[in-house]
Write a protein that holds these residues in place. Structure first.
Motif, PDB file in Angstrom:
ATOM      1  N   UNK A  94      27.391 -35.021   4.029  1.00 22.06           N
ATOM      2  CA  UNK A  94      26.132 -35.195   3.416  1.00 22.06           C
ATOM      3  C   UNK A  94      25.617 -33.904   2.749  1.00 22.06           C
ATOM      4  N   UNK A  95      25.341 -33.930   1.333  1.00 24.61           N
ATOM      5  CA  UNK A  95      24.565 -32.783   0.704  1.00 24.61           C
ATOM      6  C   UNK A  95      23.201 -33.015   0.554  1.00 24.61           C
ATOM      7  N   UNK A  96      22.171 -32.235   1.112  1.00 21.79           N
ATOM      8  CA  UNK A  96      20.668 -32.283   1.161  1.00 21.79           C
ATOM      9  C   UNK A  96      20.498 -31.077   0.121  1.00 21.79           C
ATOM     10  N   UNK A  97      20.165 -31.427  -1.134  1.00 18.48           N
ATOM     11  CA  UNK A  97      20.073 -29.957  -2.068  1.00 18.48           C
ATOM     12  C   UNK A  97      18.684 -29.660  -2.038  1.00 18.48           C
ATOM     13  N   UNK A 110      25.473 -30.423   4.573  1.00 21.94           N
ATOM     14  CA  UNK A 110      25.230 -29.032   3.794  1.00 21.94           C
ATOM     15  C   UNK A 110      23.821 -29.212   3.330  1.00 21.94           C
ATOM     16  N   UNK A 111      22.807 -28.143   3.660  1.00 19.05           N
ATOM     17  CA  UNK A 111      21.683 -28.133   2.926  1.00 19.05           C
ATOM     18  C   UNK A 111      21.702 -27.022   2.120  1.00 19.05           C
ATOM     19  N   UNK A 112      21.200 -27.178   0.956  1.00 18.29           N
ATOM     20  CA  UNK A 112      20.632 -26.237  -0.019  1.00 18.29           C
ATOM     21  C   UNK A 112      19.257 -25.855   0.149  1.00 18.29           C
ATOM     22  N   UNK A 147      19.118 -24.512  11.483  1.00 18.68           N
ATOM     23  CA  UNK A 147      19.900 -24.965  12.777  1.00 18.68           C
ATOM     24  C   UNK A 147      21.078 -25.731  12.988  1.00 18.68           C
ATOM     25  N   UNK A 148      21.104 -26.727  12.093  1.00 23.25           N
ATOM     26  CA  UNK A 148      22.215 -27.900  12.228  1.00 23.25           C
ATOM     27  C   UNK A 148      22.970 -28.065  11.191  1.00 23.25           C
ATOM     28  N   UNK A 149      22.637 -27.726  10.015  1.00 23.03           N
ATOM     29  CA  UNK A 149      23.744 -27.745   8.892  1.00 23.03           C
ATOM     30  C   UNK A 149      25.253 -26.803   9.240  1.00 23.03           C
ATOM     31  N   UNK A 150      26.187 -27.781   8.804  1.00 23.53           N
ATOM     32  CA  UNK A 150      27.412 -26.789   8.845  1.00 23.53           C
ATOM     33  C   UNK A 150      27.302 -25.725   8.203  1.00 23.53           C
ATOM     34  N   UNK A 173      26.534 -18.831   8.443  1.00 23.98           N
ATOM     35  CA  UNK A 173      26.878 -20.134   7.709  1.00 23.98           C
ATOM     36  C   UNK A 173      26.025 -20.099   6.280  1.00 23.98           C
ATOM     37  N   UNK A 174      25.373 -19.152   5.977  1.00 26.91           N
ATOM     38  CA  UNK A 174      24.704 -18.976   4.709  1.00 26.91           C
ATOM     39  C   UNK A 174      25.488 -18.501   3.798  1.00 26.91           C
TER      40      UNK A 174
END
Length: 384
Positions: A94-97, A110-112, A147-150, A173-174
């Motif tokens: 899941x990508x949360x942008x 993955x979160x943007x 904290x939780x995004x891959x 992770x960033x």
């Protein structure tokens, strides 16, 4: 011999609900993903979550399906438990942008995170009473994302530095996936009739301000700098395109107090061709933001051949890439001095236009989408 079963395509969901009725910087990011990813990854299946207010399909690519979601991208259902609003069964990634990681996701994500102003300077985002609720909302969603995004994607090195400063444990992770600028932003010939229809008086030169009416955009500082630079230049106006924000009356009062009555034109959101016309015809873009994740107006103005005066902090120097004049956003006199340089030195203005066009050509949305795809494959590979 019985062969191994064919591998199934990776199933990737992207939250596209920011593509709604009003324009936004995050919407530009999502549009680039929608436009380029299906072609870049024909071996993947994309599930796009679509805003219920959007009637037309997001994509007609064969490897895309769309799920209409009634709740907003930045609403309580998304924050608390997104599967209450949409069935995500079978999704591999899941990508949360849009800054926050939704609740209730069982798959890797993955979160943007575009910026962390809601954590560091919430008063720059929304100083009104409702802003307190928004502050708690975004603090929870962004903190969970970190904290939780891959992986956490962000759109500039400046934002990456701020994220790591407040969450050093997330540093590994960033990753930066640098934003781009749409090719619709390109120089056009000045059309006085079009400008007059938009709201620019005939025969007037103008400086341009573009951005939502949030405090971090520093529109008051832009107006003070304009008055300092051109208060006694009657044929120079200031045009401010402000997508939203309730401070228009206060800006009009400030303009009157600065002796600029009738010379400051506040416009709501306008169609893109009109915005391109405004950029192309402006003497300069004034963009003294206090902070930006990326700063789309800087890139858009450069792409239209408009000289840029912007801040010497946050992501603005990085986005400008040496093709703009920089100033302290808290010093109207310094901003004004840079504005006067652009307007009074035609060779400098021409050089800024040339360098701006070259820099904007480097800010490519397809490359942005490809960088995000590389993150998808990285996370999916780690799960196998």
């Amino acid at each position: 011999m019985i062969g191994a079963p064919p591998s199934l395509p990776a199933r990737i969901a992207i939250d596209c609900r920011y593509l709604g009725p009003r324009p936004s910087g995050i919407g530009e990011v999502v549009a680039a993903l929608v436009r380029h990813l299906p072609e870049l990854a024909p071996d993947c299946e994309f599930t796009l979550l679509r805003n219920a207010l959007r009637r037309e399909p997001l994509s007609r690519a064969p490897n895309v399906r769309e799920l209409v979601v009634g709740s907003p991208a930045n609403g309580p259902v998304t924050l608390l438990h997104l599967p209450l609003a949409v069935d995500l069964t079978g999704i591999d990634l899941f990508h949360a942008p849009a800054n926050i990681l939704p609740g209730g996701l069982a798959m890797p994500s993955i979160t943007t995170v575009h910026d962390v102003m809601w954590l560091t300077h919430p008063e720059w985002c929304n100083p009104r009473p409702w802003g307190l609720i928004e502050h708690h909302f975004y603090r929870h969603g962004i903190t969970r994302a970190l904290a939780r995004s891959a992986l956490v994607a962000t759109v500039s090195e400046a934002s990456r530095g701020e994220i790591i400063r407040i969450a050093p444990e997330a540093a590994a992770r960033v990753v930066v996936t640098r934003s781009g600028v749409d090719r619709e932003f390109a120089p056009v010939a000045r059309d006085a009739a079009v400008l007059a229809r938009i709201g620019v008086p005939l025969g007037k030169r103008y400086c341009l301000v573009v951005g939502q009416g949030a405090p971090y955009k520093n529109h008051e500082g832009a107006l003070r700098a304009f008055a300092h630079a051109f208060g006694r230049v009657p044929d120079m106006d200031c045009v401010m395109v402000r997508r939203r924000g309730g401070s228009g009356a206060a800006l009009e009062q400030l303009a009157a107090s600065l002796g600029l009555a009738g010379r400051v034109h506040l416009l709501d959101a306008i169609e893109r061709p009109d915005l391109v016309q405004l950029y192309s015809g402006a003497e300069a873009l004034i963009h003294p933001s206090l902070c930006e994740g990326f700063g789309n107006p800087v890139a858009e103005a450069m792409a239209c051949g408009c000289p840029v005066v912007t801040s010497n902090v946050s992501a603005m120097p990085e986005v400008a890439g040496g093709a703009a004049l920089l100033a302290d956003p808290r010093d109207p006199a310094e901003i004004a001095a840079q504005l006067r340089r652009v307007v009074e030195d035609r060779s400098l203005a021409a050089d800024l236009r040339r360098r701006g066009l070259e820099r904007a050509a480097e800010l490519d949305w397809r490359a942005f989408a490809a960088a995000n795809l590389a993150l998808y494959r990285r996370v999916l590979a780690s799960e196998t």
